[in-house]
Design a protein around this motif. Structure first.
Motif, PDB file in Angstrom:
ATOM      1  N   GLY A   1      53.326  39.250  63.627  1.00 28.27           N
ATOM      2  CA  GLY A   1      53.218  40.609  64.133  1.00 28.27           C
ATOM      3  C   GLY A   1      51.793  40.982  64.473  1.00 28.27           C
ATOM      4  N   ASN A   2      51.626  41.629  65.624  1.00 31.30           N
ATOM      5  CA  ASN A   2      50.282  42.048  66.048  1.00 31.30           C
ATOM      6  C   ASN A   2      49.962  43.486  65.683  1.00 31.30           C
ATOM      7  OD1 ASN A   2      51.823  43.526  67.867  1.00 31.30           O
ATOM      8  ND2 ASN A   2      51.358  42.209  69.621  1.00 31.30           N
ATOM      9  N   GLY A   3      50.858  44.145  64.941  1.00 30.66           N
ATOM     10  CA  GLY A   3      50.609  45.506  64.482  1.00 30.66           C
ATOM     11  C   GLY A   3      51.067  46.593  65.429  1.00 30.66           C
ATOM     12  N   ILE A   4      51.481  46.222  66.631  1.00 34.65           N
ATOM     13  CA  ILE A   4      51.967  47.205  67.602  1.00 34.65           C
ATOM     14  C   ILE A   4      53.434  47.511  67.317  1.00 34.65           C
ATOM     15  CG2 ILE A   4      52.405  47.644  70.053  1.00 34.65           C
ATOM     16  CD1 ILE A   4      50.102  45.718  70.670  1.00 34.65           C
ATOM     17  N   GLN A   5      53.800  48.789  67.293  1.00 31.90           N
ATOM     18  CA  GLN A   5      55.183  49.164  67.022  1.00 31.90           C
ATOM     19  C   GLN A   5      56.021  48.992  68.285  1.00 31.90           C
ATOM     20  OE1 GLN A   5      55.775  52.962  65.098  1.00 31.90           O
ATOM     21  NE2 GLN A   5      57.939  53.016  65.625  1.00 31.90           N
ATOM     22  N   ALA A   6      56.674  47.857  68.380  1.00 38.28           N
ATOM     23  CA  ALA A   6      57.497  47.546  69.545  1.00 38.28           C
ATOM     24  C   ALA A   6      58.353  46.334  69.212  1.00 38.28           C
ATOM     25  CB  ALA A   6      56.633  47.264  70.770  1.00 38.28           C
ATOM     26  N   THR A   7      59.380  46.095  70.001  1.00 35.10           N
ATOM     27  CA  THR A   7      60.223  44.921  69.852  1.00 35.10           C
ATOM     28  C   THR A   7      59.889  43.952  70.977  1.00 35.10           C
ATOM     29  OG1 THR A   7      61.980  46.260  68.841  1.00 35.10           O
ATOM     30  CG2 THR A   7      62.603  44.082  69.658  1.00 35.10           C
ATOM     31  N   VAL A   8      58.942  43.065  70.699  1.00 37.90           N
ATOM     32  CA  VAL A   8      58.466  42.121  71.708  1.00 37.90           C
ATOM     33  C   VAL A   8      58.483  40.726  71.107  1.00 37.90           C
ATOM     34  CG1 VAL A   8      56.562  41.453  73.218  1.00 37.90           C
ATOM     35  CG2 VAL A   8      57.008  43.880  72.774  1.00 37.90           C
ATOM     36  N   ASP A   9      59.124  39.794  71.788  1.00 40.23           N
ATOM     37  CA  ASP A   9      59.217  38.417  71.308  1.00 40.23           C
ATOM     38  C   ASP A   9      57.956  37.626  71.638  1.00 40.23           C
ATOM     39  OD1 ASP A   9      61.745  39.153  70.558  1.00 40.23           O
ATOM     40  OD2 ASP A   9      62.771  38.104  72.189  1.00 40.23           O
ATOM     41  N   GLY A  10      57.811  36.484  70.955  1.00 41.96           N
ATOM     42  CA  GLY A  10      56.674  35.623  71.231  1.00 41.96           C
ATOM     43  C   GLY A  10      56.271  34.823  70.013  1.00 41.96           C
ATOM     44  N   SER A  11      55.077  34.260  70.061  1.00 39.85           N
ATOM     45  CA  SER A  11      54.555  33.510  68.929  1.00 39.85           C
ATOM     46  C   SER A  11      54.294  34.455  67.758  1.00 39.85           C
ATOM     47  CB  SER A  11      53.267  32.793  69.322  1.00 39.85           C
ATOM     48  OG  SER A  11      52.263  33.734  69.661  1.00 39.85           O
ATOM     49  N   LEU A  12      53.996  33.890  66.600  1.00 36.87           N
ATOM     50  CA  LEU A  12      53.813  34.708  65.400  1.00 36.87           C
ATOM     51  C   LEU A  12      52.727  35.760  65.567  1.00 36.87           C
ATOM     52  CD1 LEU A  12      54.098  32.033  62.558  1.00 36.87           C
ATOM     53  CD2 LEU A  12      55.869  33.564  63.420  1.00 36.87           C
ATOM     54  N   ASP A  13      51.642  35.405  66.245  1.00 37.72           N
ATOM     55  CA  ASP A  13      50.546  36.372  66.391  1.00 37.72           C
ATOM     56  C   ASP A  13      50.672  37.247  67.626  1.00 37.72           C
ATOM     57  OD1 ASP A  13      50.124  34.291  68.123  1.00 37.72           O
ATOM     58  OD2 ASP A  13      47.992  34.064  67.683  1.00 37.72           O
ATOM     59  N   GLU A  14      51.568  36.907  68.544  1.00 38.35           N
ATOM     60  CA  GLU A  14      51.747  37.701  69.755  1.00 38.35           C
ATOM     61  C   GLU A  14      52.910  38.685  69.658  1.00 38.35           C
ATOM     62  OE1 GLU A  14      50.162  34.428  73.040  1.00 38.35           O
ATOM     63  OE2 GLU A  14      52.304  34.654  72.631  1.00 38.35           O
ATOM     64  N   ALA A  15      53.897  38.370  68.824  1.00 35.51           N
ATOM     65  CA  ALA A  15      55.111  39.185  68.741  1.00 35.51           C
ATOM     66  C   ALA A  15      54.825  40.540  68.099  1.00 35.51           C
ATOM     67  CB  ALA A  15      56.176  38.454  67.942  1.00 35.51           C
ATOM     68  N   SER A  16      55.679  41.519  68.410  1.00 36.05           N
ATOM     69  CA  SER A  16      55.588  42.850  67.824  1.00 36.05           C
ATOM     70  C   SER A  16      56.883  43.182  67.097  1.00 36.05           C
ATOM     71  CB  SER A  16      55.333  43.899  68.912  1.00 36.05           C
ATOM     72  OG  SER A  16      54.111  43.665  69.578  1.00 36.05           O
ATOM     73  N   PHE A  17      56.766  43.998  66.058  1.00 39.98           N
ATOM     74  CA  PHE A  17      57.925  44.476  65.311  1.00 39.98           C
ATOM     75  C   PHE A  17      57.955  45.998  65.348  1.00 39.98           C
ATOM     76  CE2 PHE A  17      57.072  40.300  63.562  1.00 39.98           C
ATOM     77  CZ  PHE A  17      58.341  39.758  63.408  1.00 39.98           C
TER      78      PHE A  17
END
Length: 314
Positions: free
Chosen positions: A266-282
């Protein structure tokens, strides 16, 4: 004076044990490094209606409780291969944690929130749904029961958000206080490791507490947060570590058995975005569970639309 350059048998046994422990730690760390190298965060089900506790049965089916701010009524089940959603349990009131035993029976905390007859304190039921459809009130617990875990013998352990206790429910349905400690008030997430140590994640403080089989309580780690009183949703054990949803951080943390807490995904941004561990958002991650056989983690989100996320280790 003659000096014997020999190691005594007890010393040799201690040295052998130490080498094994070092080897096991190194293997675990190496395994974590290998599986996270190409790990990806994906959305398994968008606009998912269940935002709370998670569990996985032996077939890989995912079960998710729909707490929904006291408005939920179901435990949903999801086929992870197809994403097809079904209803595992209905007619509930704000279900929180759930767990499935080896036989396929489902246990869920049903927060009816009714008052005890002899006090102003609320209480809730722990329900059992057998594979034949039988519905049983296994136990009624005081306070605000939340997460639920099961040990190899089939005993249930229930965290409590409003009381500083963990309750144990035997397979005979008898409920007792397994451990009581002030640090446990605020407990939600609960999980076992392979050595039968119990871990509780404190929603309010961010503490992850380790409880030994003899009921000794110690602090393992504290998850950092930018928000007060809303820190950890749920926790799960996987590959020698504890994984925790950091609600206020919109991220997943990994806690090693020596107490080191590190940002995992998770990159800390509040969103549902897929990707690598450091790029994805929750988007407000809450529930989390591991399927160790298929090497995946599942996460529920409590954001506006909600989603069921999966972290795949390839």
């Amino acid at each position: 004076m003659k000096i014997h350059n020999q190691i005594s048998r007890p010393a040799m046994m201690y040295l052998a044990l130490l080498l094994v422990l070092i080897s096991q730690t190194a293997c675990t760390d190496d395994f974590i490094g290998k599986i996270t190298r190409n790990a990806k965060v994906e959305t398994l089900v968008p606009a998912f209606q269940a935002n709370d506790g998670l569990s996985v049965d032996r077939f890989g089916t995912v079960y998710a409780s729909s707490f929904s701010n006291f408005a939920g009524t179901e435990v949903l089940k999801v086929n992870p291969k197809t994403g097809v959603i079904g209803v595992a349990v209905d007619s509930l009131v704000a279900p929180t944690g759930n767990v499935v035993d080896k036989a396929g029976n489902i246990y869920v905390v049903n927060n009816i929130r009714r008052l005890s007859a002899d006090s102003n304190q609320t209480k809730a039921d722990v329900l059992k749904f057998a594979t034949d459809g039988t519905r049983t009130v296994l136990a009624t617990l005081p306070g605000f029961p939340s997460g639920i875990a099961i040990d190899p013998e089939g005993n249930l352990f229930v965290a409590n958000y409003s009381l500083p206790v963990v309750h144990k429910i035997g397979f005979d349905g008898i409920a007792t206080v397994f451990v009581q400690d002030p640090k446990l008030a605020g407990g939600v997430g609960i999980t076992f490791d392979k050595r039968n140590n119990l871990f509780v994640g404190n929603f309010i403080s961010g503490d992850i507490l380790k409880i030994s089989p003899s009921s000794t309580v110690e602090l393992l780690a504290t998850i950092p947060t930018r928000t007060e009183n809303v820190v950890i949703g749920y926790i799960t054990y996987f590959a020698g570590s504890i994984f925790a949803t950091a609600i206020g951080e919109n991220a997943i943390y990994r806690v090693s058995m020596d107490g080191e807490a590190t940002l995992f995904a998770g990159n800390g941004i509040q969103a549902t975005v897929d990707g690598s561990l450091d790029e994805a958002s929750f988007n407000v991650p809450n529930g989390i569970t591991a399927d160790p056989f298929r090497k995946v983690l599942y996460v529920t989100e409590g954001g506006t639309e909600g989603a069921l996320r999966v972290i795949r280790f390839r």
